[in-house]
Design a protein around this motif. Structure first.
Motif, PDB file in Angstrom:
ATOM      1  N   LEU A 251       0.832  -1.209   0.000  1.00  0.00           N
ATOM      2  CA  LEU A 251       0.000   0.000   0.000  1.00  0.00           C
ATOM      3  C   LEU A 251       0.866   1.259   0.000  1.00  0.00           C
ATOM      4  CD1 LEU A 251      -2.793  -1.052   2.529  1.00  0.00           C
ATOM      5  CD2 LEU A 251      -3.014  -0.813   0.054  1.00  0.00           C
ATOM      6  N   ALA A 252       1.952   1.241   0.797  1.00  0.00           N
ATOM      7  CA  ALA A 252       2.832   2.401   0.864  1.00  0.00           C
ATOM      8  C   ALA A 252       3.526   2.645  -0.468  1.00  0.00           C
ATOM      9  CB  ALA A 252       3.873   2.200   1.974  1.00  0.00           C
ATOM     10  N   VAL A 253       3.974   1.584  -1.106  1.00  0.00           N
ATOM     11  CA  VAL A 253       4.636   1.729  -2.402  1.00  0.00           C
ATOM     12  C   VAL A 253       3.676   2.315  -3.443  1.00  0.00           C
ATOM     13  CG1 VAL A 253       5.639   0.422  -4.324  1.00  0.00           C
ATOM     14  CG2 VAL A 253       6.346  -0.064  -1.979  1.00  0.00           C
ATOM     15  N   ARG A 254       2.418   1.928  -3.350  1.00  0.00           N
ATOM     16  CA  ARG A 254       1.415   2.410  -4.304  1.00  0.00           C
ATOM     17  C   ARG A 254       0.789   3.730  -3.872  1.00  0.00           C
ATOM     18  NH1 ARG A 254      -2.377  -2.778  -5.272  1.00  0.00           N
ATOM     19  NH2 ARG A 254      -3.470  -1.255  -6.561  1.00  0.00           N
ATOM     20  N   GLY A 255       1.214   4.267  -2.726  1.00  0.00           N
ATOM     21  CA  GLY A 255       0.694   5.540  -2.264  1.00  0.00           C
ATOM     22  C   GLY A 255      -0.731   5.473  -1.769  1.00  0.00           C
ATOM     23  N   GLU A 256      -1.142   4.337  -1.237  1.00  0.00           N
ATOM     24  CA  GLU A 256      -2.508   4.163  -0.747  1.00  0.00           C
ATOM     25  C   GLU A 256      -2.512   4.080   0.780  1.00  0.00           C
ATOM     26  OE1 GLU A 256      -4.190   0.756  -2.592  1.00  0.00           O
ATOM     27  OE2 GLU A 256      -3.632   1.362  -4.623  1.00  0.00           O
ATOM     28  N   TRP A 257      -3.682   4.344   1.362  1.00  0.00           N
ATOM     29  CA  TRP A 257      -3.848   4.255   2.807  1.00  0.00           C
ATOM     30  C   TRP A 257      -4.479   2.922   3.165  1.00  0.00           C
ATOM     31  CZ3 TRP A 257      -1.801   7.653   6.171  1.00  0.00           C
ATOM     32  CH2 TRP A 257      -1.432   8.914   5.684  1.00  0.00           C
ATOM     33  N   PRO A 258      -4.111   2.351   4.316  1.00  0.00           N
ATOM     34  CA  PRO A 258      -4.741   1.087   4.717  1.00  0.00           C
ATOM     35  C   PRO A 258      -6.214   1.267   5.023  1.00  0.00           C
ATOM     36  CG  PRO A 258      -3.373   1.954   6.491  1.00  0.00           C
ATOM     37  CD  PRO A 258      -3.100   2.805   5.283  1.00  0.00           C
ATOM     38  N   GLY A 259      -7.010   0.288   4.610  1.00  0.00           N
ATOM     39  CA  GLY A 259      -8.439   0.334   4.865  1.00  0.00           C
ATOM     40  C   GLY A 259      -8.782  -0.219   6.230  1.00  0.00           C
ATOM     41  N   ALA A 260     -10.070  -0.263   6.512  1.00  0.00           N
ATOM     42  CA  ALA A 260     -10.528  -0.734   7.824  1.00  0.00           C
ATOM     43  C   ALA A 260     -10.124  -2.179   8.060  1.00  0.00           C
ATOM     44  CB  ALA A 260     -12.044  -0.579   7.916  1.00  0.00           C
ATOM     45  N   SER A 261     -10.151  -3.013   7.001  1.00  0.00           N
ATOM     46  CA  SER A 261      -9.806  -4.421   7.177  1.00  0.00           C
ATOM     47  C   SER A 261      -8.355  -4.584   7.619  1.00  0.00           C
ATOM     48  CB  SER A 261     -10.050  -5.194   5.884  1.00  0.00           C
ATOM     49  OG  SER A 261      -9.223  -4.700   4.840  1.00  0.00           O
ATOM     50  N   VAL A 262      -7.462  -3.757   7.094  1.00  0.00           N
ATOM     51  CA  VAL A 262      -6.058  -3.838   7.469  1.00  0.00           C
ATOM     52  C   VAL A 262      -5.866  -3.404   8.921  1.00  0.00           C
ATOM     53  CG1 VAL A 262      -3.736  -2.940   6.996  1.00  0.00           C
ATOM     54  CG2 VAL A 262      -5.256  -3.536   5.109  1.00  0.00           C
ATOM     55  N   LEU A 263      -6.574  -2.369   9.330  1.00  0.00           N
ATOM     56  CA  LEU A 263      -6.453  -1.894  10.704  1.00  0.00           C
ATOM     57  C   LEU A 263      -6.985  -2.932  11.694  1.00  0.00           C
ATOM     58  CD1 LEU A 263      -7.515   1.845  10.226  1.00  0.00           C
ATOM     59  CD2 LEU A 263      -5.206   0.905  10.433  1.00  0.00           C
ATOM     60  N   VAL A 264      -8.112  -3.560  11.348  1.00  0.00           N
ATOM     61  CA  VAL A 264      -8.649  -4.612  12.219  1.00  0.00           C
ATOM     62  C   VAL A 264      -7.692  -5.799  12.262  1.00  0.00           C
ATOM     63  CG1 VAL A 264     -10.542  -6.248  12.532  1.00  0.00           C
ATOM     64  CG2 VAL A 264     -11.034  -3.894  11.857  1.00  0.00           C
TER      65      VAL A 264
END
Length: 280
Positions: A251-264
């Motif tokens: 996600l970091a390489v692609r410049g994206e933020w983690p979604g709720a599923s990643v945080l859970v």
């Protein structure tokens, strides 16, 4: 015990970079990539052994175990990724931390599986599944593919390899260099037999060097050192951090933020790791 967990975390962090490096090198045939990476990684053993190749010597049965682990794992994983949906195949492959936790009492003498370890392993696997499947669009449903069998086989190989290295005649961590060199040579033979030739650029060479020094090299030495010093059950649960960190790296390489599923998933995996490290 704390130093062993830190060594295991070091290996996990390096393995987490494998997906991002693999994306950058996706045009390189997988067996060629693995073979070159493992050969580069084997060079780490030179300073570890103080350039004394005699420290790489192990009994033939131990060398066979090393090839079984490093080559067998990657061979079956690549077959799985070619013949099954990659997300689901990757998920099945990440059963290996659970395998370490569950099979430790069966393989290691004096090791018993506590309820906390089992509960932590199941929570950790659920978190790993969420971290991987949470990135898939449209859900995880898919038809059966025979490639799931080699994915399961790769998980079994890495779990049993990790545990069986503690049952053979003790060997120095530098001997992992011999395992990696032999496995790399076999991977290149597979490339010659199964894959088309390809020309590599200078950028490819630099990334392959990073791959070899990191997830296909340094991680194996840290992993071996951790298993020699620590509790395989705790280390197995900590390993569920690998798919989570891998997802976050992508996600970091692609410049994206983690979604709720990643945080859970992060909360579940960290909680499982804490539960396991507190279990006696």
């Amino acid at each position: 015990m704390r130093s062993a967990n830190l060594l295991a975390l070091g290996a996990i962090v390096l393995w987490a970079s494998l997906a991002a490096l693999g994306v950058a090198l996706s045009h390189v045939p997988p067996f060629l990539l693995t073979g070159l990476g493992l050969l580069v990684g084997s060079l780490i053993a030179l300073p570890l052994s103080r350039f004394d190749l005699r420290r790489w010597r192990v009994p033939p049965s131990t060398l066979a175990l090393g090839i079984y682990g490093l080559f067998g794992f990657h061979f079956l994983l690549f077959i799985a990724l070619r013949h099954a949906p990659p997300v689901q195949a990757n998920l099945i492959n990440y059963l290996w931390p659970l395998g370490i936790v569950v099979m430790a009492p069966l393989i290691l003498p004096g090791v018993r599986l506590g309820a906390r370890h089992l509960i932590a392993a199941l929570i950790g696997f659920a978190g790993a599944a969420l971290a991987i499947l949470g990135r898939a669009e449209g859900g995880a449903g898919t038809a059966w593919a025979w490639g799931y069998l080699p994915a399961l086989g790769s998980a079994f190989i890495w779990a049993t390899y990790s545990l069986l290295t503690q049952r053979v005649t003790p060997f120095p961590t530098a001997a992992i260099g011999g395992f990696a060199a032999a496995s790399g040579a076999l991977s290149l033979l597979c490339h010659a037999a199964l894959e088309p030739p390809v020309a590599l650029s200078a950028r490819d060479g630099a990334l392959i060097a990073l791959l070899g020094l990191g997830p296909l090299g340094g991680a194996f030495f840290l992993w071996d050192a951790a298993l020699k010093r620590g509790d395989a059950r705790q280390i197995g649960v900590l390993s569920f951090l690998t798919p989570l960190l891998s997802t976050c790296t992508l996600l970091a390489v692609r410049g994206e933020w983690p979604g709720a599923s990643v945080l859970v998933a992060a909360a579940m995996i960290v909680g499982a790791a804490v539960l396991a490290t507190r279990a006696r």
